[in-house]
Design an enzyme around this catalytic site. Structure first.
Site, PDB file in Angstrom:
ATOM      1  N   GLU A  21      -0.499  -2.334   3.676  1.00  0.00           N
ATOM      2  CA  GLU A  21      -0.346  -1.621   2.402  1.00  0.00           C
ATOM      3  C   GLU A  21       0.998  -0.900   2.347  1.00  0.00           C
ATOM      4  O   GLU A  21       1.664  -0.880   1.306  1.00  0.00           O
ATOM      5  CB  GLU A  21      -1.460  -0.594   2.225  1.00  0.00           C
ATOM      6  N   TYR A  53       5.489  12.730 -23.874  1.00  0.00           N
ATOM      7  CA  TYR A  53       4.709  11.839 -23.009  1.00  0.00           C
ATOM      8  C   TYR A  53       5.553  10.722 -22.402  1.00  0.00           C
ATOM      9  O   TYR A  53       5.201  10.189 -21.359  1.00  0.00           O
ATOM     10  CB  TYR A  53       3.468  11.291 -23.712  1.00  0.00           C
ATOM     11  N   GLU A  73      -6.437   9.928  -3.285  1.00  0.00           N
ATOM     12  CA  GLU A  73      -6.766  11.311  -3.638  1.00  0.00           C
ATOM     13  C   GLU A  73      -5.507  12.182  -3.593  1.00  0.00           C
ATOM     14  O   GLU A  73      -5.284  13.015  -4.475  1.00  0.00           O
ATOM     15  CB  GLU A  73      -7.821  11.874  -2.676  1.00  0.00           C
ATOM     16  N   LYS A  98      -6.751   1.556  -7.953  1.00  0.00           N
ATOM     17  CA  LYS A  98      -6.199   0.755  -6.860  1.00  0.00           C
ATOM     18  C   LYS A  98      -6.939  -0.594  -6.877  1.00  0.00           C
ATOM     19  O   LYS A  98      -7.823  -0.849  -6.064  1.00  0.00           O
ATOM     20  CB  LYS A  98      -6.379   1.491  -5.529  1.00  0.00           C
TER      21      LYS A  98
END
Length: 119
Positions: A21, A53, A73, A98
């Site tokens: 990863e 934004y 997290e 993910k």
């Protein structure tokens, strides 16, 4: 409280606990809901009185593309803190997707959703 939402922000990041990863990276998708009072901006039709934004989107993508972390997290927390730096943003809900997580069974998506506020 009013809401401004950004859905489906995509960026490639190198987050995760596995070496593959970190080395190869993968696509992360972020959904945001910003809580703020848009009445002053609406009354004066003034961008300076609300959250831009487009800038928030660029900053969130930069966080995803930035320094790797093990956990989504942690990534969600970094994104939330980035959003709360904008004056007027009182609350933010961050959902990090993910979809290519290293899971050995069929799945559609993995998400972590957090809500943070100035209070």
């Amino acid at each position: 409280m009013d809401r401004v939402a950004l859905r489906g922000l995509k960026a490639r990041g190198h987050h995760g606990v596995f070496r593959r990863e970190r080395e190869e990276g993968q696509t992360f998708i972020v959904d945001l809901t910003l809580g703020l009072d848009v009445r002053p901006a609406a009354a004066d039709d003034d961008l300076a009185k609300t959250v831009h934004y487009g800038i928030v989107a660029e900053e969130v993508v930069a966080v995803v593309q930035g320094e790797p972390v093990d956990l989504i997290e942690t990534l969600a927390e970094r994104i939330a803190q980035t959003c709360l730096k904008h004056e007027g943003v009182l609350e933010v809900e961050v959902c990090v997707h993910k979809p290519d997580a290293p899971i050995t069974v069929p799945f559609d998506d993995v998400t972590v959703t957090i809500t943070r506020s100035r209070v």
